[in-house]
Design a protein around this motif. Structure first.
Motif, PDB file in Angstrom:
ATOM      1  N   GLY A 139       0.789  -1.231   0.000  1.00 28.12           N
ATOM      2  CA  GLY A 139       0.000   0.000   0.000  1.00 28.12           C
ATOM      3  C   GLY A 139       0.813   1.270   0.000  1.00 28.12           C
ATOM      4  N   SER A 140       1.995   1.241   0.613  1.00 30.32           N
ATOM      5  CA  SER A 140       2.757   2.485   0.749  1.00 30.32           C
ATOM      6  C   SER A 140       4.228   2.366   0.393  1.00 30.32           C
ATOM      7  N   THR A 193      -3.091  -8.455  -1.895  1.00 28.86           N
ATOM      8  CA  THR A 193      -4.340  -7.899  -2.418  1.00 28.86           C
ATOM      9  C   THR A 193      -4.969  -6.945  -1.414  1.00 28.86           C
ATOM     10  N   MET A 194      -4.856  -7.252  -0.129  1.00 29.53           N
ATOM     11  CA  MET A 194      -5.323  -6.313   0.896  1.00 29.53           C
ATOM     12  C   MET A 194      -4.628  -4.964   0.719  1.00 29.53           C
ATOM     13  N   GLY A 195      -3.327  -5.013   0.435  1.00 28.40           N
ATOM     14  CA  GLY A 195      -2.567  -3.776   0.262  1.00 28.40           C
ATOM     15  C   GLY A 195      -3.022  -2.977  -0.941  1.00 28.40           C
ATOM     16  N   ILE A 196      -3.327  -3.663  -2.045  1.00 29.05           N
ATOM     17  CA  ILE A 196      -3.728  -2.950  -3.265  1.00 29.05           C
ATOM     18  C   ILE A 196      -5.110  -2.322  -3.094  1.00 29.05           C
ATOM     19  N   ILE A 197      -6.021  -3.004  -2.402  1.00 28.53           N
ATOM     20  CA  ILE A 197      -7.345  -2.423  -2.142  1.00 28.53           C
ATOM     21  C   ILE A 197      -7.221  -1.246  -1.186  1.00 28.53           C
ATOM     22  N   THR A 198      -6.386  -1.402  -0.170  1.00 25.20           N
ATOM     23  CA  THR A 198      -6.176  -0.318   0.796  1.00 25.20           C
ATOM     24  C   THR A 198      -5.585   0.906   0.115  1.00 25.20           C
ATOM     25  N   LEU A 215      -8.352   2.638  -1.703  1.00 27.77           N
ATOM     26  CA  LEU A 215      -9.200   3.373  -0.755  1.00 27.77           C
ATOM     27  C   LEU A 215      -8.535   4.668  -0.320  1.00 27.77           C
ATOM     28  N   PHE A 216      -7.211   4.615  -0.133  1.00 29.56           N
ATOM     29  CA  PHE A 216      -6.471   5.808   0.283  1.00 29.56           C
ATOM     30  C   PHE A 216      -6.428   6.849  -0.844  1.00 29.56           C
ATOM     31  N   LEU A 217      -6.166   6.393  -2.069  1.00 25.52           N
ATOM     32  CA  LEU A 217      -6.088   7.323  -3.204  1.00 25.52           C
ATOM     33  C   LEU A 217      -7.418   8.000  -3.480  1.00 25.52           C
ATOM     34  N   SER A 218      -8.511   7.324  -3.144  1.00 25.34           N
ATOM     35  CA  SER A 218      -9.845   7.904  -3.364  1.00 25.34           C
ATOM     36  C   SER A 218     -10.365   8.617  -2.113  1.00 25.34           C
ATOM     37  N   HIS A 219      -9.490   8.772  -1.110  1.00 21.99           N
ATOM     38  CA  HIS A 219      -9.802   9.505   0.122  1.00 21.99           C
ATOM     39  C   HIS A 219     -10.921   8.861   0.947  1.00 21.99           C
ATOM     40  N   GLU A 220     -11.051   7.523   0.843  1.00 17.67           N
ATOM     41  CA  GLU A 220     -12.038   6.808   1.648  1.00 17.67           C
ATOM     42  C   GLU A 220     -11.500   6.482   3.042  1.00 17.67           C
ATOM     43  N   ILE A 221     -10.175   6.424   3.167  1.00 13.95           N
ATOM     44  CA  ILE A 221      -9.532   6.205   4.470  1.00 13.95           C
ATOM     45  C   ILE A 221      -8.414   7.231   4.618  1.00 13.95           C
ATOM     46  N   GLU A 276      -5.428   6.982   6.168  1.00 14.69           N
ATOM     47  CA  GLU A 276      -4.064   6.464   6.164  1.00 14.69           C
ATOM     48  C   GLU A 276      -4.065   5.019   5.663  1.00 14.69           C
ATOM     49  N   ILE A 277      -2.840   4.504   5.380  1.00 15.96           N
ATOM     50  CA  ILE A 277      -2.715   3.125   4.909  1.00 15.96           C
ATOM     51  C   ILE A 277      -2.892   2.177   6.090  1.00 15.96           C
ATOM     52  N   HIS A 278      -4.126   1.767   6.289  1.00 20.24           N
ATOM     53  CA  HIS A 278      -4.475   0.799   7.341  1.00 20.24           C
ATOM     54  C   HIS A 278      -5.577  -0.100   6.797  1.00 20.24           C
ATOM     55  N   VAL A 279      -5.403  -1.406   6.901  1.00 23.08           N
ATOM     56  CA  VAL A 279      -6.316  -2.345   6.250  1.00 23.08           C
ATOM     57  C   VAL A 279      -7.611  -2.487   7.048  1.00 23.08           C
ATOM     58  N   PRO A 280      -8.756  -2.102   6.470  1.00 29.33           N
ATOM     59  CA  PRO A 280     -10.039  -2.285   7.159  1.00 29.33           C
ATOM     60  C   PRO A 280     -10.372  -3.777   7.302  1.00 29.33           C
ATOM     61  N   LEU A 281     -11.182  -4.097   8.300  1.00 30.13           N
ATOM     62  CA  LEU A 281     -11.531  -5.488   8.565  1.00 30.13           C
ATOM     63  C   LEU A 281     -12.249  -6.122   7.384  1.00 30.13           C
ATOM     64  N   TRP A 282     -13.158  -5.385   6.724  1.00 30.67           N
ATOM     65  CA  TRP A 282     -13.900  -5.970   5.613  1.00 30.67           C
ATOM     66  C   TRP A 282     -12.982  -6.327   4.451  1.00 30.67           C
TER      67      TRP A 282
END
Length: 335
Positions: free
Chosen positions: A68-69, A198-203, A206-212, A214-220
């Motif tokens: 992710g980072s 894959t968790m990292g790429i989704i995270t 999410l970060f690039l689209s400002h949904e989270i 910071e780079i932290h993997v949500p539980l879902w």
């Protein structure tokens, strides 16, 4: 799963499909030796690997943070979700091609290469975090296969020395049981390292689209990726099982146990360090190390050479496809 923009939904769906192909492509890593030695039937081995891949995927997020980072400079590519979409297309293309050809290439490096190629196509090589890539990708790319080979060689030499006076039938019976344990260890470590990518790429998406923030993997994200990999593993990768279990070196239970134990130890250590290594590289070279401990001629080095060629070209090949996909998407105005 929260409400997400349409582009982000597409990225998440494609990432989970990649995770599915990763599980199917790399299921051989955990079950090839135990199937080839006939310790478990293919069906039982796949069920066990699928369950333990899922469990391993929920252990930690160090590798996810690296993806992710640690590959691209997030501040340089901020706001451009298309990079992630193109990276996934590049990785999936390479996964499917090598899956079709039966080559045990690296899904991990296909994903990393795709991310690098798409980011470079977007804003040049300034988008890449070269220090982290060298430390977390290039060095492990070289060192982990070497560690797998050395580990397989040393463990096999030790086992040979310990059991050289034992009757072959008793040794075979013992290691048929122990190989179930070593295969379970291998399957768990595989999920721990590979699903986190894959968790990292989704995270990152999410970060690039400002949904989270910071780079932290949500539980879902963790649960979705774990389930996708488990389902992929359940489909199996029988061409690659055949290559891993039969074409490199003729395995017996003691050989399979040594190779799986060595590989799982290397993969688990790398996961704790946040290094997204190739589980395929490690188990392949572990098998080579076990074979070389018997005699160098026992290893089919021609097959090993073909695998090395696939390893070398994976990152640039996936990167090139991802870059071309990104440029095409930009022409369509999706960036």
């Amino acid at each position: 799963m929260p409400d997400l923009p349409l582009m982000l939904v597409a990225i998440v769906a494609l990432a989970l499909f990649f995770d599915y192909t990763n599980g199917a492509h790399d299921s051989a890593n955990a079950i090839a030796t135990i199937v080839s030695t006939k310790v478990l039937s293919p069906k039982m081995a796949v069920v066990m690997a699928a369950m333990l891949n899922l469990a391993g995927a929920l252990m930690g997020e160090q590798v996810a943070r690296t993806i992710g980072s640690g590959i691209v400079n997030a501040e340089v590519v901020a706001g451009c979700q298309t990079i992630v979409l193109a990276a996934l297309f590049g990785a999936i293309f390479w996964n499917l091609l090598t899956w079709y050809l039966g080559l045990p290439s690296s899904s991990s490096h296909a994903l990393i290469g795709g991310l690098m190629g798409a980011a470079a196509a977007y804003s040049g090589f300034d988008a890449l975090n070269f220090a982290s890539i060298f430390k977390k990708v290039i060095l492990p790319l070289v060192l982990s296969p070497m560690a797998g080979f050395l580990g397989g060689y040393v463990i096999m030499v030790l086992l040979t020395w310990l059991f050289h006076k034992a009757k072959p039938r008793k040794v075979n019976t013992l290691f048929r049981k122990l190989q179930i344990v070593s295969s379970a260890f291998m399957a768990t470590s595989h999920g721990q390292n590979d699903a986190q990518k894959t968790m990292g790429i989704i995270t990152l998406a999410l970060f690039l689209s400002h949904e989270i923030p910071e780079i932290h993997v949500p539980l879902w994200v963790k649960l979705s990726c774990a389930m996708a990999m488990g389902l992929g593993t359940a489909t199996g990768g029988w061409k690659i099982v055949k290559t891993m279990g039969h074409k490199i070196f003729k395995l017996e239970p003691i050989h399979g146990c040594a190779a799986e134990t060595a590989a799982a130890m290397v993969i688990t250590a790398a996961s704790h360090m946040g290094a997204p290594i190739s589980t395929t590289h490690v188990i392949s070279t572990s098998v080579l190390g076990v074979g070389a401990s018997k005699r160098l001629s026992a290893v089919r080095w021609g097959v090993a050479g073909n695998m090395v060629i696939a390893w070398i070209i994976t990152i640039p090949a996936a990167g090139l496809v991802a870059a071309l996909v990104f440029l095409a998407l930009r022409q369509l105005g999706t960036t």
